[in-house]
Enzyme design. Structure first.
Site, PDB file in Angstrom:
ATOM      1  N   THR A   1       0.821  -1.217   0.000  1.00 38.56           N
ATOM      2  CA  THR A   1       0.000   0.000   0.000  1.00 38.56           C
ATOM      3  C   THR A   1       0.856   1.269   0.000  1.00 38.56           C
ATOM      4  O   THR A   1       1.954   1.261   0.525  1.00 38.56           O
ATOM      5  CB  THR A   1      -0.875  -0.013   1.279  1.00 38.56           C
ATOM      6  OG1 THR A   1      -1.673  -1.185   1.238  1.00 38.56           O
ATOM      7  CG2 THR A   1      -1.740   1.210   1.396  1.00 38.56           C
TER       8      THR A   1
ATOM      9  N   GLY B   1       0.528  -0.703   5.446  1.00 39.56           N
ATOM     10  CA  GLY B   1       1.083  -1.954   5.923  1.00 39.56           C
ATOM     11  C   GLY B   1       0.068  -2.944   6.454  1.00 39.56           C
ATOM     12  O   GLY B   1       0.232  -3.466   7.560  1.00 39.56           O
ATOM     13  N   GLY B   2      -1.012  -3.214   5.690  1.00 39.72           N
ATOM     14  CA  GLY B   2      -1.936  -4.282   6.025  1.00 39.72           C
ATOM     15  C   GLY B   2      -2.472  -4.194   7.440  1.00 39.72           C
ATOM     16  O   GLY B   2      -3.071  -3.206   7.864  1.00 39.72           O
TER      17      GLY B   2
END
Length: 516
Positions: free
Chosen positions: A337, A419-420
Site C-alpha cells: 500500500t 502496511g496491512g
C-alpha cells in the site's frame, strides 16, 4: 506534500506550484506512485480518501467489486488450508481464499477514484495530473532502496507461481529475470500508454474503452472472470466519515468495507479509561481487530453493526484487564500500500491511500499496458455464514485506511500508516504520540513501534524501550524484538499550525515531505 517516494512528492508539489488544489497534488502524486513504487500500488488497484474542503470532511470509497461471474464454490475450490486468524486470536475454521491469479481480482477502483476526486475538487486539467507519471513510465526513473528490496522479494515469489495469467508479469517487471537494483533506471512504456489513455479520456478508456476491452479479452483467454460489463458497472461511493473521540480530539476514518473502525474502537475504548499505558493500548487494539474481522463487510450487501455504540463499548472496555488477553468478537447485534497527504494554501487537506494489496497484487499483468491487478478478493471470507463471504458484485474487506485528526472541532490534518494489519495500529500509535506525547509529525512517525498480529504475540522494533518490553512480558505478552522493519508500516502526516503546516515522512520508507 508528504509521500513514501520523493518523485511522487515532487509531482504533487509541481501541481501546487501551478495553482492546483491539494486534490490536484494528491492525485498527481497518487498516479506517479503507481510508477515509482510498483508492488505497493498500481493502476489496477483501489483507493480511499478523506478531503477537508475548508468547511467539511468528505470521504471517498473507490474500492472495486467482485466480478459478476464469481462464485463462492470457485473460491473455495481454489482455497488453501486454514490459517491463523487475521485478528482476535481465533483460529479460522474456514479455507483461506486464493491470493494470486485471476480469482482474487476485483474491479480496480483507483482510476475512477482519481477522476471523482478531481471532478469535485480539482482545478487543473485532469490530463495534466498524469504528466510526471507518464514521463517516468516512458523515460524511466532510478529505483530507490526500499522499493528495490521489496521488488526483489516479489520476483522470488513470482517464480513459484504456476498461473498462466501471471506470466506476463515478468515481461514487464523483471525483463532481465530479476528486479532492478538500487539506482538502476526502470522504464515501463506499456504503463505510459495506459496512463495517457486514462488521463486523456477522464478514465473512460479504463472502464468503457480500449483498456476495458483489453482486460476482457485477456481474461477470456487466460481463465479470468472479469468482463467489460464488470468494469462499466463500477462506481465510487462518497461516504460520511466515521469518528471516535479521544482526549479532546476526534479521529476520522472511512466506514466499512475498510478496517478503520478497528482503530476508532481502540481510541474510544482508551478514551473511556482513567489512564492507560502500552499494555492497555495493545489490548484495546486487539478488541478492535476482533470485531472488525468478525463484522466488517460491504455495507451494500451485508448488515454491519454499530461497533462504536457507547453501551457496547462500555461492555467491551471491561475486558481490558491487567493481563494479556486473547479476545473473541463481541455481540453488537444485541445493542505489500501507499499513503500520501497533501495540503494547499487555501486550507484544503487530503488523506489518500491506494494499493494492490499484497506485493504486486494478483501478479496478473495486462500485456501491452504495463500494470498489474489487485488481489483484494483475498480479503473475502469463504465461510458462508460470515458477512464478508465472497459473492458476485461485492466489495471485500479492505485493509487500507486514510485517517484525519481534529482538535476541538477544528481540523489538525491528514495522516496514514500503510502496511496491512499494521495500519490501525499505526494510526493508534501516531495519534497517541501526537495527542499524549505532544510530538510533531516527524517525531511521532519516527518513534519505535509495536505490532500485534494474533494471540499474545507482540513484535517491537529494536529501538523500543527495554523497560516497556519487560513490563509487557510481566503481563503475559510474548514479546520479540524484530529485525525486519517492513512489518511496522510506513506513514506520512501533515498537521496544520498557525501560519501554515508541518509535515513528516518517516524513515522506514524512501519518502519525502516537501513544501514551497
Amino acid at each position: 506534500m508528504a509521500t513514501s517516494q520523493p518523485l511522487a512528492a515532487q509531482a504533487g508539489l509541481a501541481m501546487l506550484r501551478e495553482g492546483g488544489s491539494a486534490v490536484d497534488a494528491a492525485v498527481a502524486a497518487a498516479v506517479t506512485l503507481t510508477q515509482v513504487q510498483p508492488g505497493s500500488n498500481d493502476i489496477g488497484g483501489d483507493l480511499f480518501a478523506l478531503v477537508w474542503d475548508g468547511e467539511r470532511l468528505h470521504g471517498l470509497n473507490a474500492s472495486g467489486r467482485a466480478p459478476a461471474a464469481l462464485t463462492l464454490d470457485a473460491m473455495r475450490a481454489a482455497g488453501s488450508a486454514p490459517s491463523a486468524a487475521l485478528g482476535g486470536g481465533q483460529a479460522r475454521a474456514e479455507l483461506a481464499p486464493p491470493d494470486r491469479g485471476w480469482l482474487p481480482v476485483t474491479v480496480p477502483g483507483a482510476p475512477a477514484g482519481w477522476r471523482d476526486l478531481h471532478d469535485r475538487f480539482g482545478r487543473l486539467p485532469f490530463e495534466r495530473l498524469f504528466a510526471d507519471a507518464v514521463h517516468y513510465a516512458e523515460q524511466g526513473w532510478t529505483v530507490s532502496p526500499t522499493v528495490a528490496a521489496r521488488w526483489a522479494s516479489s520476483v522470488e515469489l513470482h517464480r513459484s507461481l504456476g498461473h498462466p495469467e501471471c506470466r506476463a508479469w515478468a515481461d514487464v517487471f523483471a525483463p532481465d529475470g530479476r528486479a532492478p537494483r538500487v539506482g538502476e533506471r526502470f522504464r515501463n512504456p506499456g504503463a505510459g500508454r495506459a496512463l495517457r489513455l486514462i488521463g486523456g479520456s477522464h478514465a473512460d478508456a479504463f472502464y468503457h474503452g480500449e483498456i476495458a476491452a483489453a482486460l476482457e479479452a485477456y481474461a477470456a483467454t487466460t481463465g479470468g472472470l472479469l468482463t467489460a460489463a464488470d468494469l462499466a458497472a463500477h462506481t465510487s461511493t462518497w461516504v460520511e466519515p466515521a469518528a471516535a473521540a479521544y482526549r479532546g480530539h476526534t479521529v476520522y476514518e472511512l466506514p466499512p468495507n475498510g478496517q478503520g473502525v478497528a482503530a476508532l474502537q481502540a481510541f474510544a475504548l482508551l478514551d473511556g479509561l482513567a489512564g492507560h499505558g502500552l499494555h492497555e493500548q495493545i489490548e484495546a487494539m486487539k478488541l478492535g481487530f476482533a470485531d472488525a474481522h468478525a463484522y466488517v463487510a460491504d455495507p451494500d450487501l451485508a448488515a454491519v453493526p454499530d461497533l462504536l455504540e457507547p453501551s457496547y463499548l462500555a461492555a467491551r472496555r471491561k475486558l481490558i484487564t491487567g493481563r494479556a488477553g486473547d479476545p473473541a468478537p463481541g455481540d453488537p447485534m444485541r445493542g505489500g500500500t501507499v499513503y500520501l497527504a497533501a495540503a494547499d494554501a487555501d486550507g484544503m487537506m487530503v488523506s489518500l491511500i491506494q494499493s494492490t494489496y499484497m506485493g504486486f497484487g494478483s501478479f496478473v499483468t495486462l500485456p501491452g499496458y504495463g500494470f498489474s491487478l489487485q488481489n483484494r478478493g483475498a480479503g473475502f471470507s469463504l465461510d458462508p455464514a460470515h458477512p464478508n463471504v465472497a459473492a458476485p458484485g461485492k466489495r471485500p474487506f479492505h485493509t487500507i485506511i486514510p485517517g484525519f485528526l481534529f482538535r476541538d472541532g477544528e481540523p489538525v490534518g491528514p495522516f496514514g500508516v500503510m502496511g496491512g494489519h499494521m495500519q490501525p495500529q499505526g494510526h493508534l500509535q501516531l495519534v497517541l504520540a501526537t495527542v499524549d506525547g505532544g510530538l510533531g509529525p516527524q517525531e511521532a512517525l519516527t518513534r519505535p513501534r509495536w505490532y500485534w498480529h494474533a494471540g499474545r504475540k507482540v513484535e517491537v522494533e529494536p529501538e523500543f524501550d527495554p523497560v516497556l518490553v519487560e513490563e509487557l512480558r510481566s503481563r503475559g505478552h510474548e514479546v520479540t524484538v524484530a529485525t525486519d522493519r517492513s512489518t511496522f508500516g510506513m506513514g506520512q502526516a501533515i498537521w496544520r499550525i498557525p501560519g501554515g503546516y508541518v509535515a513528516g515522512s518517516e524513515p522506514r520508507a524512501d519518502g519525502q515531505a516537501a513544501a514551497y
